[in-house]
Design a protein around this motif. Structure first.
Motif, PDB file in Angstrom:
ATOM      1  N   SER A 262     -19.940  24.862  23.827  1.00  0.00           N
ATOM      2  CA  SER A 262     -20.525  24.972  25.156  1.00  0.00           C
ATOM      3  C   SER A 262     -22.031  25.144  25.050  1.00  0.00           C
ATOM      4  O   SER A 262     -22.533  25.716  24.080  1.00  0.00           O
ATOM      5  CB  SER A 262     -19.927  26.164  25.917  1.00  0.00           C
ATOM      6  OG  SER A 262     -20.346  27.390  25.332  1.00  0.00           O
ATOM      7  N   LYS A 263     -22.733  24.635  26.042  1.00  0.00           N
ATOM      8  CA  LYS A 263     -24.191  24.758  26.120  1.00  0.00           C
ATOM      9  C   LYS A 263     -24.543  25.201  27.535  1.00  0.00           C
ATOM     10  O   LYS A 263     -24.170  24.544  28.506  1.00  0.00           O
ATOM     11  CB  LYS A 263     -24.884  23.428  25.822  1.00  0.00           C
ATOM     12  CG  LYS A 263     -24.445  22.749  24.530  1.00  0.00           C
ATOM     13  CD  LYS A 263     -24.842  23.528  23.297  1.00  0.00           C
ATOM     14  CE  LYS A 263     -24.395  22.795  22.039  1.00  0.00           C
ATOM     15  NZ  LYS A 263     -24.637  23.610  20.832  1.00  0.00           N
ATOM     16  N   ASN A 264     -25.269  26.296  27.635  1.00  0.00           N
ATOM     17  CA  ASN A 264     -25.617  26.854  28.940  1.00  0.00           C
ATOM     18  C   ASN A 264     -27.100  26.633  29.191  1.00  0.00           C
ATOM     19  O   ASN A 264     -27.946  27.191  28.497  1.00  0.00           O
ATOM     20  CB  ASN A 264     -25.282  28.356  28.959  1.00  0.00           C
ATOM     21  CG  ASN A 264     -25.338  28.928  30.352  1.00  0.00           C
ATOM     22  OD1 ASN A 264     -25.465  28.213  31.334  1.00  0.00           O
ATOM     23  ND2 ASN A 264     -25.235  30.246  30.452  1.00  0.00           N
ATOM     24  N   MET A 265     -27.429  25.788  30.166  1.00  0.00           N
ATOM     25  CA  MET A 265     -28.828  25.543  30.544  1.00  0.00           C
ATOM     26  C   MET A 265     -29.095  26.284  31.842  1.00  0.00           C
ATOM     27  O   MET A 265     -28.830  25.768  32.935  1.00  0.00           O
ATOM     28  CB  MET A 265     -29.098  24.050  30.712  1.00  0.00           C
ATOM     29  CG  MET A 265     -29.326  23.316  29.391  1.00  0.00           C
ATOM     30  SD  MET A 265     -27.855  23.076  28.390  1.00  0.00           S
ATOM     31  CE  MET A 265     -27.134  21.674  29.213  1.00  0.00           C
ATOM     32  N   PHE A 266     -29.593  27.504  31.721  1.00  0.00           N
ATOM     33  CA  PHE A 266     -29.757  28.351  32.896  1.00  0.00           C
ATOM     34  C   PHE A 266     -31.236  28.608  33.170  1.00  0.00           C
ATOM     35  O   PHE A 266     -32.072  28.506  32.272  1.00  0.00           O
ATOM     36  CB  PHE A 266     -29.003  29.675  32.716  1.00  0.00           C
ATOM     37  CG  PHE A 266     -29.405  30.464  31.495  1.00  0.00           C
ATOM     38  CD1 PHE A 266     -30.291  31.519  31.599  1.00  0.00           C
ATOM     39  CD2 PHE A 266     -28.889  30.154  30.243  1.00  0.00           C
ATOM     40  CE1 PHE A 266     -30.660  32.253  30.484  1.00  0.00           C
ATOM     41  CE2 PHE A 266     -29.246  30.887  29.124  1.00  0.00           C
ATOM     42  CZ  PHE A 266     -30.141  31.928  29.234  1.00  0.00           C
ATOM     43  N   PRO A 267     -31.577  28.952  34.411  1.00  0.00           N
ATOM     44  CA  PRO A 267     -32.986  29.136  34.777  1.00  0.00           C
ATOM     45  C   PRO A 267     -33.490  30.513  34.374  1.00  0.00           C
ATOM     46  O   PRO A 267     -32.719  31.405  33.999  1.00  0.00           O
ATOM     47  CB  PRO A 267     -32.972  28.980  36.298  1.00  0.00           C
ATOM     48  CG  PRO A 267     -31.620  29.496  36.688  1.00  0.00           C
ATOM     49  CD  PRO A 267     -30.682  29.093  35.578  1.00  0.00           C
TER      50      PRO A 267
ATOM     51  N   ASP B 240     -32.532  30.187  17.303  1.00  0.00           N
ATOM     52  CA  ASP B 240     -33.058  29.666  18.563  1.00  0.00           C
ATOM     53  C   ASP B 240     -32.026  29.962  19.645  1.00  0.00           C
ATOM     54  O   ASP B 240     -30.933  30.459  19.350  1.00  0.00           O
ATOM     55  CB  ASP B 240     -33.389  28.176  18.475  1.00  0.00           C
ATOM     56  CG  ASP B 240     -32.206  27.344  18.021  1.00  0.00           C
ATOM     57  OD1 ASP B 240     -31.090  27.547  18.526  1.00  0.00           O
ATOM     58  OD2 ASP B 240     -32.374  26.463  17.157  1.00  0.00           O
ATOM     59  N   LEU B 241     -32.386  29.669  20.884  1.00  0.00           N
ATOM     60  CA  LEU B 241     -31.488  30.013  21.996  1.00  0.00           C
ATOM     61  C   LEU B 241     -30.124  29.350  21.857  1.00  0.00           C
ATOM     62  O   LEU B 241     -29.092  29.983  22.117  1.00  0.00           O
ATOM     63  CB  LEU B 241     -32.131  29.631  23.328  1.00  0.00           C
ATOM     64  CG  LEU B 241     -31.342  30.005  24.595  1.00  0.00           C
ATOM     65  CD1 LEU B 241     -32.285  30.370  25.725  1.00  0.00           C
ATOM     66  CD2 LEU B 241     -30.414  28.881  25.051  1.00  0.00           C
ATOM     67  N   ASP B 242     -30.099  28.098  21.419  1.00  0.00           N
ATOM     68  CA  ASP B 242     -28.823  27.388  21.297  1.00  0.00           C
ATOM     69  C   ASP B 242     -27.889  28.119  20.342  1.00  0.00           C
ATOM     70  O   ASP B 242     -26.715  28.356  20.653  1.00  0.00           O
ATOM     71  CB  ASP B 242     -29.075  25.953  20.817  1.00  0.00           C
ATOM     72  CG  ASP B 242     -27.812  25.117  20.782  1.00  0.00           C
ATOM     73  OD1 ASP B 242     -26.840  25.468  21.477  1.00  0.00           O
ATOM     74  OD2 ASP B 242     -27.789  24.104  20.060  1.00  0.00           O
ATOM     75  N   LEU B 243     -28.400  28.495  19.194  1.00  0.00           N
ATOM     76  CA  LEU B 243     -27.571  29.195  18.212  1.00  0.00           C
ATOM     77  C   LEU B 243     -27.310  30.634  18.645  1.00  0.00           C
ATOM     78  O   LEU B 243     -26.217  31.164  18.437  1.00  0.00           O
ATOM     79  CB  LEU B 243     -28.273  29.180  16.853  1.00  0.00           C
ATOM     80  CG  LEU B 243     -27.433  29.536  15.630  1.00  0.00           C
ATOM     81  CD1 LEU B 243     -26.321  28.522  15.418  1.00  0.00           C
ATOM     82  CD2 LEU B 243     -28.315  29.612  14.386  1.00  0.00           C
ATOM     83  N   GLY B 244     -28.305  31.265  19.269  1.00  0.00           N
ATOM     84  CA  GLY B 244     -28.204  32.687  19.569  1.00  0.00           C
ATOM     85  C   GLY B 244     -27.393  33.032  20.792  1.00  0.00           C
ATOM     86  O   GLY B 244     -26.652  34.015  20.799  1.00  0.00           O
ATOM     87  N   MET B 245     -27.486  32.209  21.862  1.00  0.00           N
ATOM     88  CA  MET B 245     -26.890  32.609  23.137  1.00  0.00           C
ATOM     89  C   MET B 245     -25.701  31.771  23.577  1.00  0.00           C
ATOM     90  O   MET B 245     -24.983  32.166  24.498  1.00  0.00           O
ATOM     91  CB  MET B 245     -27.955  32.585  24.241  1.00  0.00           C
ATOM     92  CG  MET B 245     -28.952  33.714  24.153  1.00  0.00           C
ATOM     93  SD  MET B 245     -29.973  33.873  25.651  1.00  0.00           S
ATOM     94  CE  MET B 245     -28.776  34.501  26.825  1.00  0.00           C
ATOM     95  N   ASN B 246     -25.494  30.606  22.977  1.00  0.00           N
ATOM     96  CA  ASN B 246     -24.350  29.783  23.358  1.00  0.00           C
ATOM     97  C   ASN B 246     -23.115  30.161  22.545  1.00  0.00           C
ATOM     98  O   ASN B 246     -23.232  30.663  21.429  1.00  0.00           O
ATOM     99  CB  ASN B 246     -24.665  28.296  23.170  1.00  0.00           C
ATOM    100  CG  ASN B 246     -25.588  27.766  24.254  1.00  0.00           C
ATOM    101  OD1 ASN B 246     -25.523  28.202  25.396  1.00  0.00           O
ATOM    102  ND2 ASN B 246     -26.455  26.834  23.909  1.00  0.00           N
ATOM    103  N   LEU B 247     -21.942  29.909  23.127  1.00  0.00           N
ATOM    104  CA  LEU B 247     -20.690  30.221  22.446  1.00  0.00           C
ATOM    105  C   LEU B 247     -20.360  29.133  21.427  1.00  0.00           C
ATOM    106  O   LEU B 247     -20.469  27.941  21.710  1.00  0.00           O
ATOM    107  CB  LEU B 247     -19.548  30.340  23.461  1.00  0.00           C
ATOM    108  CG  LEU B 247     -19.586  31.549  24.395  1.00  0.00           C
ATOM    109  CD1 LEU B 247     -18.489  31.456  25.436  1.00  0.00           C
ATOM    110  CD2 LEU B 247     -19.454  32.848  23.596  1.00  0.00           C
ATOM    111  N   TRP B 248     -19.950  29.562  20.238  1.00  0.00           N
ATOM    112  CA  TRP B 248     -19.598  28.653  19.159  1.00  0.00           C
ATOM    113  C   TRP B 248     -18.220  29.012  18.609  1.00  0.00           C
ATOM    114  O   TRP B 248     -17.891  30.185  18.440  1.00  0.00           O
ATOM    115  CB  TRP B 248     -20.609  28.739  18.019  1.00  0.00           C
ATOM    116  CG  TRP B 248     -21.988  28.286  18.384  1.00  0.00           C
ATOM    117  CD1 TRP B 248     -22.922  28.985  19.091  1.00  0.00           C
ATOM    118  CD2 TRP B 248     -22.592  27.032  18.059  1.00  0.00           C
ATOM    119  NE1 TRP B 248     -24.068  28.253  19.229  1.00  0.00           N
ATOM    120  CE2 TRP B 248     -23.902  27.046  18.600  1.00  0.00           C
ATOM    121  CE3 TRP B 248     -22.171  25.911  17.345  1.00  0.00           C
ATOM    122  CZ2 TRP B 248     -24.781  25.972  18.460  1.00  0.00           C
ATOM    123  CZ3 TRP B 248     -23.050  24.847  17.206  1.00  0.00           C
ATOM    124  CH2 TRP B 248     -24.331  24.877  17.760  1.00  0.00           C
TER     125      TRP B 248
END
Length: 625
Positions: A48-53, A388-396
């Motif tokens: 999943s990738k979360n693109m939030f404001p 980075d945000l992708d690795l740090g905050m998205n679920l894997w």
């Protein structure tokens, strides 16, 4: 309800990209997590990738889920399904979905003419109308609207409702009323699609027995927090900044359960008044002998520069977790980039070089976070853990985190008994003296009872005995020794992971969250006839293995997510001749990299290289005639 432009195609099995467009603060996070975890529970590899404001509420947010039977976890090149639940972005969202894709929208009111597009299938579910019937008027009603699309998607793509019930139970186990209300709204969306005979031919999600057996779902910040705890961290000072805050919050959640002795806490966590204070506290705690850390992002790191220089020059073990986001300035606070590499590597004023550990998945987040404290104490220096945000905050999706039970490496730390032995041998403790040529001196920490343990720690010029000095020879000697220490670190930092086949002359280098899209891109390139070798960079300084990889290839594609090829510049500074082989593949739009973009840039370079070679041969032929 509207069904237009149905596209007839053979449904793909477990190959699907869903993008949910909603408004931030509307309760979509819970709905999206339910959807993602239901797919995961079906045994299907997914990400999943979360693109939030960057605001609290009101701006657009997009959440992408990729289900991929082949096990690729990078962001998919195209969007197969767009859940269009935000009127403010609808005119653009209809064009984000691929030709032949599907748009699911709230048809409580009809689509306007500017929201109709040829070549896609539009299916409606009256979410607002359904919720008004099911949920009493309250702030909860608006948030419950989003779970309706979970039910609609479940029917369309074959997600079993029993699986969704399990996810609800896992998520809200102690809140039966919440489970019941969510299930009621999800079922309403499911039944609407079923009763109206709405179908699609894009894809089907089919359960894979034991497909994710033993797997976990987590984010890099949480894995790093757990790694730090098992690495012995005892002092944490931090100041909130996206996307690093959840790392410190995870520490606050887990450490009380894991770090108590006789019911008493053996740690301290302090939310400082700003990043400058946080860095100062970490430096003080590291000097005092604690395993100390902070977490921040680019703007916070900028404020910490002076203190990091102090820790470097005074040789104090400290650990800094840097979760990168878009810049410059506050830039894109909630988007991903790898654009603070040089800010970390050269952090502070003057001549500095720092050790950087670079995780690429959940287990390396855990392991390198744990080991970062060993490196900090072994080399008596600031150590950076770069995410980075992708690795740090998205679920894997991940294998369970693996703890290697290794003793802590505290480096050259003298005890009172060792100091006494030195005294008997007619030697003395000299804080900044290089005893054995590796650039690393011996140290003591406060509390050592031996009378010879004390020394002055200072960030200004000093000699080998830690005495204040502005003598030019003392200063130069100190800088030269610090450089030797950095050279020694090359032998100890994590080695790159290399995939090598003899005879292949094209190499690919990546690091961090770029690993997944790079892996997929290499498979695509192979199917197109271009075979590549691969090096996954795991740390700076660069090691001999990386140099050998460069030497073994004619062209190297170095993938990084910034505009100015920051990592490539470090390579070229290190090995200018070999660095000439590097071709940068750069992605810096703030979104997670895709395999398609990597392939496009590599193919473009290959085409231009062939064209250039042909033109050169033609000019050579003309000249010879």
């Amino acid at each position: 309800m509207t069904a237009s432009n149905p596209i007839m195609e053979t449904p793909a099995i477990n190959d699907l990209s869903i993008c949910v467009a909603t408004e931030n603060g509307s309760g979509s996070a819970s709905a999206n997590n339910i959807l993602f975890k239901a797919i995961f529970k079906m045994g299907i590899p997914c990400s999943s990738k979360n693109m939030f404001p960057s605001n609290i509420q009101g701006l657009p947010t997009w959440y992408q889920i990729r289900a991929c039977a082949d096990g690729y976890f990078g962001r998919k090149d195209v969007i197969d399904v767009m859940v269009m639940f935000n009127d403010a972005t609808a005119t653009k969202d209809i064009y984000r979905v691929r030709d032949g894709g599907l748009i699911l929208y709230d048809d409580s009111k009809p689509l306007t003419s500017d929201l109709k597009r040829e070549g896609v299938q539009c299916l409606g579910v009256p979410a607002n109308k359904l919720i008004q019937k099911l949920v009493p008027a309250s702030p909860l009603r608006a948030k419950q609207r989003n779970v309706v699309y979970v039910g609609a998607l479940a029917y369309l793509f074959g997600i079993d409702m029993e699986t969704i019930k399990e996810v609800l139970q896992d998520t809200f186990g102690k809140k039966p009323a919440v489970i019941e209300s969510n299930l009621l709204c999800i079922d309403a969306g499911y039944q609407h699609m079923k009763e109206n005979g709405l179908t699609q031919n894009i894809a089907r999600l089919e359960a894979i027995p034991n497909g994710n057996k033993g797997k976990i779902v987590t984010e890099g910040n949480t894995a790093c927090a757990l790694g730090a705890i098992y690495g012995g961290v005892s002092f944490v000072s931090w100041y909130p900044i996206t996307p690093s805050s959840s790392l410190a919050e995870a520490l606050e959640h887990y450490i009380p359960r894991l770090r108590k002795s006789n019911g008493k806490a053996t740690y301290a966590i302090i939310q400082a008044e700003d990043e400058i204070a946080a860095a100062g506290m970490v430096a003080g705690a590291g000097w005092a002998g604690a395993r100390a850390m902070t977490s921040t992002s680019g703007p916070g790191l900028s404020l910490m520069n002076e203190t990091i220089g102090l820790a470097y020059f005074a040789e104090i073990p400290t650990v800094f977790f840097i979760i990168q986001r878009g810049g410059p300035s506050t830039g894109l606070p909630t988007r991903t980039q790898q654009a603070d590499i040089q800010l970390m590597y050269y952090c502070s004023h003057g001549d500095t070089r720092h050790i950087i550990l670079i995780p690429h998945d959940m287990n390396s987040c855990f392991d390198l976070a744990r080991r970062s404290f060993d490196f900090a104490e072994r080399f008596q220096t600031p150590v950076f853990v770069m995410l980075d945000l992708d690795l740090g905050m998205n679920l894997w999706s991940s294998d369970p985190l693996k703890l290697l039970k290794e003793p802590f490496d505290r480096g050259k730390l003298l005890t009172a008994e060792q100091l006494e032995q030195l005294k008997k041998e007619g030697k003395k403790f000299r804080r900044y003296f290089d005893v054995d040529g590796d650039g690393i001196p011996y140290r003591t920490i406060p509390g050592n009872p031996h009378r010879n343990a004390a020394y002055f720690a200072r960030g200004s010029g000093h000699d080998t005995d830690a005495r204040y000095s502005e003598d030019e020879n003392d200063y130069k000697e100190t800088l030269d020794r610090l450089r030797r220490k950095f050279q020694t670190a090359r032998k100890y930092v994590p080695k790159p992971i290399v995939e090598m086949t003899e005879g292949i002359k094209t190499g690919v280098i990546c690091f961090g969250s770029s690993y997944e899209p790079s892996r997929e891109a290499r498979d695509r390139l192979r199917s197109m006839g271009l075979k590549t070798n691969h090096l996954l960079l795991r740390a700076l300084p660069l090691t001999e293995e990386t140099k050998q990889f460069l030497a073994a290839h004619e062209v190297i594609y170095l993938l990084e997510q910034n505009r100015d090829a920051q990592m490539a510049a470090i390579f070229k500074e290190e090995w200018p001749a070999l660095g000439a082989k590097i071709v940068s593949v750069l992605i810096y739009d703030g979104l997670p990299a895709t395999a398609g973009e990597i392939v496009r840039q590599i193919q473009e370079h290959q085409t231009n290289s062939r064209r250039g070679a042909k033109e050169w041969q033609e000019k050579k032929l003309i000249a010879s005639n």
